[in-house]
Design an enzyme around this catalytic site. Structure first.
Site, PDB file in Angstrom:
ATOM      1  CD  GLU A   1       9.629   1.776  10.651  1.00 31.08           C
ATOM      2  OE1 GLU A   1       9.566   2.717   9.844  1.00 31.08           O
ATOM      3  OE2 GLU A   1       9.594   0.586  10.310  1.00 31.08           O
TER       4      GLU A   1
ATOM      5  CG  LEU B   1       8.165   2.443   4.829  1.00 31.34           C
ATOM      6  CD1 LEU B   1       7.938   1.171   4.022  1.00 31.34           C
ATOM      7  CD2 LEU B   1       6.853   3.179   5.018  1.00 31.34           C
TER       8      LEU B   1
ATOM      9  CE1 TYR C   1       1.033  -0.235   4.435  1.00 30.75           C
ATOM     10  CE2 TYR C   1      -0.075   1.878   4.380  1.00 30.75           C
ATOM     11  CZ  TYR C   1       0.750   0.985   5.024  1.00 30.75           C
ATOM     12  OH  TYR C   1       1.296   1.313   6.236  1.00 30.75           O
TER      13      TYR C   1
ATOM     14  CE  LYS D   1       3.128   3.145   3.201  1.00 28.30           C
ATOM     15  NZ  LYS D   1       3.233   3.174   4.664  1.00 28.30           N
TER      16      LYS D   1
HETATM   17  N1  PDD Z   1       2.688   5.059   7.274  1.00 32.76           N
HETATM   18  N2  PDD Z   1       7.342   3.844   8.930  1.00 32.76           N
HETATM   19  C1  PDD Z   1       6.211   3.126   8.916  1.00 32.76           C
HETATM   20  C2  PDD Z   1       6.191   1.819   9.615  1.00 32.76           C
HETATM   21  C3  PDD Z   1       5.076   3.612   8.247  1.00 32.76           C
HETATM   22  O1  PDD Z   1       3.949   2.876   8.220  1.00 32.76           O
HETATM   23  C4  PDD Z   1       5.138   4.878   7.598  1.00 32.76           C
HETATM   24  C5  PDD Z   1       3.964   5.445   6.838  1.00 32.76           C
HETATM   25  C6  PDD Z   1       6.347   5.608   7.666  1.00 32.76           C
HETATM   26  C7  PDD Z   1       6.504   6.954   7.001  1.00 32.76           C
HETATM   27  O2  PDD Z   1       6.551   6.851   5.599  1.00 32.76           O
HETATM   28  P1  PDD Z   1       6.033   8.030   4.654  1.00 32.76           P
HETATM   29  O3  PDD Z   1       6.789   9.256   5.071  1.00 32.76           O
HETATM   30  O4  PDD Z   1       6.372   7.601   3.299  1.00 32.76           O
HETATM   31  O5  PDD Z   1       4.550   8.182   4.913  1.00 32.76           O
HETATM   32  C8  PDD Z   1       7.423   5.049   8.326  1.00 32.76           C
HETATM   33  C9  PDD Z   1       1.509   5.516   6.566  1.00 32.76           C
HETATM   34  C10 PDD Z   1       1.328   6.997   6.606  1.00 32.76           C
HETATM   35  C11 PDD Z   1       0.304   4.736   7.069  1.00 32.76           C
HETATM   36  O6  PDD Z   1       0.481   3.555   7.301  1.00 32.76           O
HETATM   37  O7  PDD Z   1      -0.784   5.304   7.211  1.00 32.76           O
END
Ligand code: PDD
Length: 286
Positions: A182, A206, A32, A150
């Protein structure tokens, strides 16, 4: 009612259908992306599209849509749902082979499933939470070893969020061998003096799209960036901390495991980075 996108069609959300044999449903065999929308435009679409392709490649899944068409679908959903601020959720799964089997189905006969929907969040940029900062707790990181992909396997992150809620905190930072990996759905940072410290990229976290942009803007603003592991104990003694993600942009962290950072209010660096991030990414929005 929202209009959503399913396998080539724009339909009302109540009419969207996915098979019970879909491998996303049965096996969490899907990937996703979440892309934010500000001023009716997409923030860093290119970054999300590139990471999506990487996730698909790592799982030997093929994309059911070209990048240009994907951009068109995003734009059309923003338009028909009249979104000014919010997010677009996109999911691609390995599809529905018509039965349950651990082995991947033949990609020639089973087409991937693709679903997109919008989330309307007025006031996303001017969030009151960003002015107050958030509280995090630390929990053990017991996720799998390919956190750089992801995938939709989000049960443990959901549990982490609930563990935080139960003790009156907002989120959890995950710890492996004493080091912060994280947040449950965001990347984690601490600030010491003028230095921004965050874990380096690997399969352990991620590769945040917001992270990449924020580190670039920080360097352009002459802030010092150090990509290295940091322990939760070091974090508790930091001057500031913050998280980044597509849904929170840059969000100050003011408390870790009940210990206030500084005076317990957002410091100087995180709010400034949030300002720069919002300004710069809006300029480049499509
Ligand atoms: N989540 N780390 C994890 C485990 C994440 O699920 C996400 C993003 C990030 C940040 O990635 P980005 O800057 O590309 O959004 C880091 C999204 C927002 C979600 O699951 O809703």
């Amino acid at each position: 009612m929202r209009t959503v996108y399913v396998n080539g069609d724009y339909v009302p959300e109540t009419e969207a259908r996915v098979s019970i044999f879909d491998r996303g449903f049965l096996m969490a065999d899907g990937v996703y992306e979440v892309t934010s929308i500000l001023g009716g435009k997409l923030i860093d679409f290119e970054g999300h599209a590139v990471r999506l392709q990487r996730s698909l490649d790592e799982l030997e899944m093929r994309s059911p849509i070209s990048k240009d068409d994907l951009l068109e679908v995003h734009r059309e959903l923003v338009r028909v749902n009249d979104i000014d601020e919010g997010m677009i959720y996109l999911q691609i799964t390995r599809g529905a082979p018509g039965d349950r089997d651990f082995a991947f189905p033949d990609p020639e006969t089973t087409t991937p499933t693709i679903v997109l929907f919008t989330q309307n969040k007025p006031g996303l940029a001017d969030s009151p939470a960003a002015k107050k900062g958030m509280k995090v707790i630390s929990i053990e990181d017991i996720r799998w070893g390919r956190r750089d992909i992801k995938t939709v396997q989000l049960l443990y992150p959901s549990m982490g969020k609930m563990m935080a809620k139960k003790v009156g905190a907002d989120d959890a930072w995950m710890i492996e061998d004493g080091y912060v990996t994280e947040g449950t759905s965001n990347n984690a940072y601490i600030v010491k003096g003028n230095k921004i410290i965050t874990r380096a990229l690997s399969n352990d976290i991620l590769h945040g799209i917001t992270r990449a942009a924020v580190l670039r803007f920080a360097q352009e603003a002459q802030m010092e960036v150090e990509e290295r592991n940091f322990t939760i104990d070091e974090a508790k003694e930091a001057d500031e901390a913050f998280i980044t993600s597509a849904s929170t942009f840059v969000m100050p962290v003011v408390e870790i495991d009940g210990i206030a950072l500084g005076d317990g209010m957002p410091g100087r660096v995180a709010p400034r980075l949030r300002e720069i991030y919002l300004e710069e990414s809006l300029k480049a929005a499509v």
